[in-house]
Design a protein around this motif. Sequence first.
Motif, PDB file in Angstrom:
ATOM      1  N   ALA A 115       0.821  -1.209   0.000  1.00  0.00           N
ATOM      2  CA  ALA A 115       0.000   0.000   0.000  1.00  0.00           C
ATOM      3  C   ALA A 115       0.857   1.261   0.000  1.00  0.00           C
ATOM      4  O   ALA A 115       0.412   2.316  -0.467  1.00  0.00           O
ATOM      5  CB  ALA A 115      -0.934   0.005   1.209  1.00  0.00           C
ATOM      6  N   ALA A 116       2.082   1.163   0.498  1.00  0.00           N
ATOM      7  CA  ALA A 116       2.968   2.327   0.553  1.00  0.00           C
ATOM      8  C   ALA A 116       3.425   2.752  -0.832  1.00  0.00           C
ATOM      9  O   ALA A 116       3.883   3.879  -1.024  1.00  0.00           O
ATOM     10  CB  ALA A 116       4.172   2.026   1.436  1.00  0.00           C
ATOM     11  N   GLY A 117       3.284   1.870  -1.819  1.00  0.00           N
ATOM     12  CA  GLY A 117       3.662   2.197  -3.188  1.00  0.00           C
ATOM     13  C   GLY A 117       5.115   1.866  -3.480  1.00  0.00           C
ATOM     14  O   GLY A 117       5.925   1.671  -2.576  1.00  0.00           O
ATOM     15  N   GLY A 118       5.422   1.769  -4.753  1.00  0.00           N
ATOM     16  CA  GLY A 118       6.776   1.440  -5.169  1.00  0.00           C
ATOM     17  C   GLY A 118       7.061  -0.047  -5.047  1.00  0.00           C
ATOM     18  O   GLY A 118       6.175  -0.858  -4.761  1.00  0.00           O
ATOM     19  N   LEU A 119       8.318  -0.395  -5.269  1.00  0.00           N
ATOM     20  CA  LEU A 119       8.748  -1.790  -5.234  1.00  0.00           C
ATOM     21  C   LEU A 119       9.362  -2.108  -3.876  1.00  0.00           C
ATOM     22  O   LEU A 119       9.972  -1.251  -3.241  1.00  0.00           O
ATOM     23  CB  LEU A 119       9.774  -2.053  -6.325  1.00  0.00           C
ATOM     24  N   PHE A 120       9.196  -3.339  -3.440  1.00  0.00           N
ATOM     25  CA  PHE A 120       9.893  -3.799  -2.243  1.00  0.00           C
ATOM     26  C   PHE A 120      10.287  -5.255  -2.432  1.00  0.00           C
ATOM     27  O   PHE A 120       9.682  -5.989  -3.200  1.00  0.00           O
ATOM     28  CB  PHE A 120       9.037  -3.616  -0.981  1.00  0.00           C
ATOM     29  N   GLU A 121      11.313  -5.640  -1.729  1.00  0.00           N
ATOM     30  CA  GLU A 121      11.871  -6.990  -1.884  1.00  0.00           C
ATOM     31  C   GLU A 121      11.742  -7.763  -0.587  1.00  0.00           C
ATOM     32  O   GLU A 121      11.914  -7.208   0.509  1.00  0.00           O
ATOM     33  CB  GLU A 121      13.349  -6.895  -2.289  1.00  0.00           C
ATOM     34  N   VAL A 122      11.414  -9.034  -0.707  1.00  0.00           N
ATOM     35  CA  VAL A 122      11.380  -9.920   0.453  1.00  0.00           C
ATOM     36  C   VAL A 122      12.257 -11.129   0.174  1.00  0.00           C
ATOM     37  O   VAL A 122      12.458 -11.517  -0.984  1.00  0.00           O
ATOM     38  CB  VAL A 122       9.946 -10.383   0.807  1.00  0.00           C
ATOM     39  N   GLU A 123      12.791 -11.693   1.236  1.00  0.00           N
ATOM     40  CA  GLU A 123      13.596 -12.900   1.148  1.00  0.00           C
ATOM     41  C   GLU A 123      12.754 -14.080   1.607  1.00  0.00           C
ATOM     42  O   GLU A 123      12.034 -13.992   2.606  1.00  0.00           O
ATOM     43  CB  GLU A 123      14.859 -12.736   1.978  1.00  0.00           C
ATOM     44  N   CYS A 124      12.827 -15.140   0.865  1.00  0.00           N
ATOM     45  CA  CYS A 124      11.917 -16.271   1.060  1.00  0.00           C
ATOM     46  C   CYS A 124      12.703 -17.554   1.317  1.00  0.00           C
ATOM     47  O   CYS A 124      13.781 -17.755   0.734  1.00  0.00           O
ATOM     48  CB  CYS A 124      11.042 -16.478  -0.177  1.00  0.00           C
ATOM     49  N   GLU A 153       4.592  -2.117  -7.405  1.00  0.00           N
ATOM     50  CA  GLU A 153       4.666  -1.575  -8.756  1.00  0.00           C
ATOM     51  C   GLU A 153       5.455  -0.277  -8.765  1.00  0.00           C
ATOM     52  O   GLU A 153       5.330   0.537  -7.858  1.00  0.00           O
ATOM     53  CB  GLU A 153       3.268  -1.281  -9.309  1.00  0.00           C
ATOM     54  N   ARG A 154       6.257  -0.109  -9.809  1.00  0.00           N
ATOM     55  CA  ARG A 154       6.910   1.176 -10.026  1.00  0.00           C
ATOM     56  C   ARG A 154       5.984   1.999 -10.918  1.00  0.00           C
ATOM     57  O   ARG A 154       5.864   1.747 -12.107  1.00  0.00           O
ATOM     58  CB  ARG A 154       8.278   0.995 -10.686  1.00  0.00           C
ATOM     59  N   LEU A 155       5.293   2.951 -10.318  1.00  0.00           N
ATOM     60  CA  LEU A 155       4.298   3.738 -11.036  1.00  0.00           C
ATOM     61  C   LEU A 155       4.936   4.972 -11.669  1.00  0.00           C
ATOM     62  O   LEU A 155       5.680   5.704 -11.015  1.00  0.00           O
ATOM     63  CB  LEU A 155       3.181   4.166 -10.093  1.00  0.00           C
ATOM     64  N   THR A 156       4.643   5.191 -12.931  1.00  0.00           N
ATOM     65  CA  THR A 156       5.128   6.388 -13.620  1.00  0.00           C
ATOM     66  C   THR A 156       4.170   7.542 -13.333  1.00  0.00           C
ATOM     67  O   THR A 156       2.966   7.430 -13.584  1.00  0.00           O
ATOM     68  CB  THR A 156       5.194   6.147 -15.132  1.00  0.00           C
ATOM     69  N   PRO A 157       4.674   8.660 -12.815  1.00  0.00           N
ATOM     70  CA  PRO A 157       3.783   9.787 -12.519  1.00  0.00           C
ATOM     71  C   PRO A 157       3.318  10.493 -13.793  1.00  0.00           C
ATOM     72  O   PRO A 157       4.103  10.688 -14.729  1.00  0.00           O
ATOM     73  CB  PRO A 157       4.640  10.714 -11.656  1.00  0.00           C
ATOM     74  N   VAL A 158       2.049  10.845 -13.817  1.00  0.00           N
ATOM     75  CA  VAL A 158       1.449  11.571 -14.934  1.00  0.00           C
ATOM     76  C   VAL A 158       0.777  12.825 -14.388  1.00  0.00           C
ATOM     77  O   VAL A 158      -0.033  12.737 -13.462  1.00  0.00           O
ATOM     78  CB  VAL A 158       0.411  10.708 -15.677  1.00  0.00           C
ATOM     79  N   LEU A 159       1.101  13.991 -14.938  1.00  0.00           N
ATOM     80  CA  LEU A 159       0.371  15.221 -14.659  1.00  0.00           C
ATOM     81  C   LEU A 159      -0.595  15.444 -15.810  1.00  0.00           C
ATOM     82  O   LEU A 159      -0.167  15.636 -16.953  1.00  0.00           O
ATOM     83  CB  LEU A 159       1.322  16.417 -14.553  1.00  0.00           C
ATOM     84  N   LEU A 160      -1.868  15.399 -15.516  1.00  0.00           N
ATOM     85  CA  LEU A 160      -2.893  15.571 -16.535  1.00  0.00           C
ATOM     86  C   LEU A 160      -3.659  16.861 -16.254  1.00  0.00           C
ATOM     87  O   LEU A 160      -4.376  16.960 -15.250  1.00  0.00           O
ATOM     88  CB  LEU A 160      -3.838  14.374 -16.525  1.00  0.00           C
ATOM     89  N   PHE A 161      -3.501  17.837 -17.137  1.00  0.00           N
ATOM     90  CA  PHE A 161      -4.162  19.137 -16.973  1.00  0.00           C
ATOM     91  C   PHE A 161      -5.417  19.169 -17.838  1.00  0.00           C
ATOM     92  O   PHE A 161      -5.348  19.043 -19.068  1.00  0.00           O
ATOM     93  CB  PHE A 161      -3.216  20.266 -17.380  1.00  0.00           C
ATOM     94  N   GLY A 162      -6.564  19.327 -17.185  1.00  0.00           N
ATOM     95  CA  GLY A 162      -7.840  19.365 -17.874  1.00  0.00           C
ATOM     96  C   GLY A 162      -8.697  18.168 -17.519  1.00  0.00           C
ATOM     97  O   GLY A 162      -8.184  17.060 -17.344  1.00  0.00           O
ATOM     98  N   ALA A 163     -10.004  18.407 -17.419  1.00  0.00           N
ATOM     99  CA  ALA A 163     -10.934  17.341 -17.044  1.00  0.00           C
ATOM    100  C   ALA A 163     -12.095  17.249 -18.017  1.00  0.00           C
ATOM    101  O   ALA A 163     -13.229  16.972 -17.638  1.00  0.00           O
ATOM    102  CB  ALA A 163     -11.456  17.562 -15.615  1.00  0.00           C
ATOM    103  N   GLY A 164     -11.803  17.501 -19.304  1.00  0.00           N
ATOM    104  CA  GLY A 164     -12.832  17.378 -20.329  1.00  0.00           C
ATOM    105  C   GLY A 164     -13.039  15.942 -20.761  1.00  0.00           C
ATOM    106  O   GLY A 164     -12.573  14.987 -20.116  1.00  0.00           O
ATOM    107  N   HIS A 165     -13.721  15.767 -21.891  1.00  0.00           N
ATOM    108  CA  HIS A 165     -14.095  14.427 -22.339  1.00  0.00           C
ATOM    109  C   HIS A 165     -12.885  13.536 -22.598  1.00  0.00           C
ATOM    110  O   HIS A 165     -12.873  12.361 -22.220  1.00  0.00           O
ATOM    111  CB  HIS A 165     -14.952  14.521 -23.606  1.00  0.00           C
ATOM    112  N   VAL A 166     -11.869  14.076 -23.264  1.00  0.00           N
ATOM    113  CA  VAL A 166     -10.692  13.254 -23.570  1.00  0.00           C
ATOM    114  C   VAL A 166      -9.946  12.901 -22.282  1.00  0.00           C
ATOM    115  O   VAL A 166      -9.509  11.760 -22.099  1.00  0.00           O
ATOM    116  CB  VAL A 166      -9.765  13.972 -24.565  1.00  0.00           C
ATOM    117  N   ALA A 167      -9.793  13.874 -21.400  1.00  0.00           N
ATOM    118  CA  ALA A 167      -9.098  13.610 -20.136  1.00  0.00           C
ATOM    119  C   ALA A 167      -9.835  12.550 -19.317  1.00  0.00           C
ATOM    120  O   ALA A 167      -9.204  11.666 -18.725  1.00  0.00           O
ATOM    121  CB  ALA A 167      -8.960  14.898 -19.334  1.00  0.00           C
TER     122      ALA A 167
END
Length: 321
Positions: A115-124, A153-167
């Motif tokens: 939930a914290a986001g990003g990647l993490f590694e565990v040893e098994c 997951e390594r999430l790529t940040p997106v800045l989306l300006f506008g909230a019209g139909h296409v957005a």
Amino acid sequence: MRVWRQLTDFIARHGSAALITVHDVKGSAPREAGAHMVVRPDGAFHGTIGGGQLEFRMLDIAREMLDSGLRPARIVDQALGPDLGQCCGGRVKILIETFDRRDMEALAPLVEAEAAGGLFEVECRLEEGRVKREFSSAVGDDRWTGWRETHGERLTPVLLFGAGHVARALVLALAPLPFAVRWLDDREGAFPSHIPSNAHAVRLWDPEAEIAAADPGSFVLVMTHDHPLDMAITAAALKRDFPYVGLIGSATKRARFEKRFRETGVDEARIRALVCPIGIPGIADKDPAVIAASVTAQLLQLRERASLGRNLSPPADTNDT
């Protein structure tokens, strides 16, 4: 997919669940090592290990384990061609584990890390037939014998300006994909009532401050309701070295904006880097869902190519003006 959250949700609702993991891959296979499926006792599932006979067989084994209450983990070694008649030709090892409410406490730290986001590694390691996962590093400890898993997951940040139909269509298209969308509009009531979990809607007050605060790896998309606002946001974005700045519009709109950018001293190389029209080449349909699909494909291409050090493909031919 948030594997550990999905697993604990299934356990909470159905009493038990199975986790199927591609543990190892040799040669060609439908999915990479680390791909997951989470399976309910009734056979419903989330995720995929590639479909076909491999997936069907692993689902059958997982359901049998859940039905019988088997606790030990199982590793299934499959040659995709000889064993399953699949054309991939590789060999895979599949790890199948079952969990129930007794495991919820042990799973909680994994859910939290996810939930914290990003990647993490565990040893098994296998311990009395069960997989034990630990965050603490055992690197250099000769007593540790096991394997490592990477989750999240390594999430790529997106800045989306506008909230019209296409957005709006674009936010929906990006919803199941590895992007974190900061969605900005200056109009009251511009956003829909339901927004995907990977998008965060924000009232836009200071576009330049948003650009200045953005992660340098952000993809920037500009499609507001106002051309002067589009120009101001795009100019600010081009002054930073973002890997992608996309502006919705036609070639005519681009030409007008380019003239103004040169007048205000925007670097010529950054002007050339502007993607306008947006989307992959060869798609002329201006329906918002089609534009969204085209742009999503372009962002996925860029995300992949950025990881390989390649350049972005040429822009598409047309968008809404």
